[in-house]
Design an enzyme around this catalytic site. Structure first.
Site, PDB file in Angstrom:
ATOM      1  N   GLU A 190     -12.271   6.980  -4.662  1.00  0.00           N
ATOM      2  CA  GLU A 190     -12.496   6.564  -3.278  1.00  0.00           C
ATOM      3  C   GLU A 190     -13.925   6.891  -2.860  1.00  0.00           C
ATOM      4  O   GLU A 190     -14.522   7.851  -3.371  1.00  0.00           O
ATOM      5  CB  GLU A 190     -11.555   7.327  -2.331  1.00  0.00           C
ATOM      6  N   ARG A 228      -4.127   6.971  -3.685  1.00  0.00           N
ATOM      7  CA  ARG A 228      -3.712   5.733  -3.038  1.00  0.00           C
ATOM      8  C   ARG A 228      -3.325   4.702  -4.100  1.00  0.00           C
ATOM      9  O   ARG A 228      -3.936   4.626  -5.158  1.00  0.00           O
ATOM     10  CB  ARG A 228      -4.842   5.168  -2.184  1.00  0.00           C
ATOM     11  N   ARG A 251       2.007   4.785 -16.547  1.00  0.00           N
ATOM     12  CA  ARG A 251       2.071   4.259 -17.911  1.00  0.00           C
ATOM     13  C   ARG A 251       3.232   4.871 -18.694  1.00  0.00           C
ATOM     14  O   ARG A 251       3.835   4.226 -19.539  1.00  0.00           O
ATOM     15  CB  ARG A 251       0.747   4.554 -18.612  1.00  0.00           C
ATOM     16  N   CYS A 285      -7.874   2.636 -12.317  1.00  0.00           N
ATOM     17  CA  CYS A 285      -8.186   3.822 -11.512  1.00  0.00           C
ATOM     18  C   CYS A 285      -9.631   3.755 -11.028  1.00  0.00           C
ATOM     19  O   CYS A 285     -10.508   3.263 -11.736  1.00  0.00           O
ATOM     20  CB  CYS A 285      -8.011   5.101 -12.323  1.00  0.00           C
ATOM     21  N   ARG A 294       0.827  -1.200   0.000  1.00  0.00           N
ATOM     22  CA  ARG A 294       0.000   0.000   0.000  1.00  0.00           C
ATOM     23  C   ARG A 294       0.857   1.244   0.000  1.00  0.00           C
ATOM     24  O   ARG A 294       1.969   1.254   0.536  1.00  0.00           O
ATOM     25  CB  ARG A 294      -0.895   0.018   1.242  1.00  0.00           C
ATOM     26  N   ARG A 337      -2.021   6.212   8.244  1.00  0.00           N
ATOM     27  CA  ARG A 337      -1.425   5.076   8.950  1.00  0.00           C
ATOM     28  C   ARG A 337      -0.165   5.526   9.672  1.00  0.00           C
ATOM     29  O   ARG A 337       0.951   5.208   9.268  1.00  0.00           O
ATOM     30  CB  ARG A 337      -1.087   3.944   7.972  1.00  0.00           C
ATOM     31  N   TYR A 348       3.637   6.013   3.050  1.00  0.00           N
ATOM     32  CA  TYR A 348       2.663   7.101   3.209  1.00  0.00           C
ATOM     33  C   TYR A 348       3.431   8.416   3.212  1.00  0.00           C
ATOM     34  O   TYR A 348       4.296   8.624   4.063  1.00  0.00           O
ATOM     35  CB  TYR A 348       1.867   6.919   4.508  1.00  0.00           C
TER      36      TYR A 348
END
Length: 123
Positions: A78, A90, A63, A75, A7, A116, A108
């Site tokens: 959220e 993200r 890309r 894509c 992540r 986080r 992050y």
């Protein structure tokens, strides 16, 4: 060999094409640097953005990176949740690796460190 999820998240200040593309590249490069894998090791990358970012698809940045044009990218937007972190990009990278879950280093950056803090401290 295991298929692991790595992540990462970052934020931008402005909903501008260049900034979204630049921050996406910074985030991906940091994830690769910390986890040492090649594009050929990747099953796919899921990319999401908060609804306030609509200037460009961040997948375009990936890309256009040398060697990354065959990596499957997707894509999405959220979920619009009240009081969530704005202007956030993200990544969820599914990578084939021999590393254990404990060896994976999630990333992050910028304001996304708030998502986080337990993982951001291990930088």
């Amino acid at each position: 060999m295991y298929n692991r999820g790595i992540r990462g998240a970052t934020t931008v200040i402005n909903n501008e094409k260049k900034e979204i593309l630049d921050e996406t590249v910074v985030l991906l490069k940091e994830i690769v640097d910390r986890n040492q894998f090649e594009p050929e090791d990747i099953s796919c990358i899921w990319i999401t953005m908060t609804p306030d970012l609509d200037a460009i698809f961040p997948a375009l940045a990936i890309r256009e990176m040398e060697g990354w044009n065959m990596v499957p990218l997707m894509c999405a937007v959220e979920a619009a949740v009240q009081n969530s972190l704005p202007q956030c990009i993200r990544l969820m990278i599914q990578v084939n690796t021999t590393k254990s879950q404990q060896e994976i280093r999630h990333v992050y950056l910028n304001e996304a460190k708030r998502l986080r803090p337990d993982l951001a401290l291990s930088e």
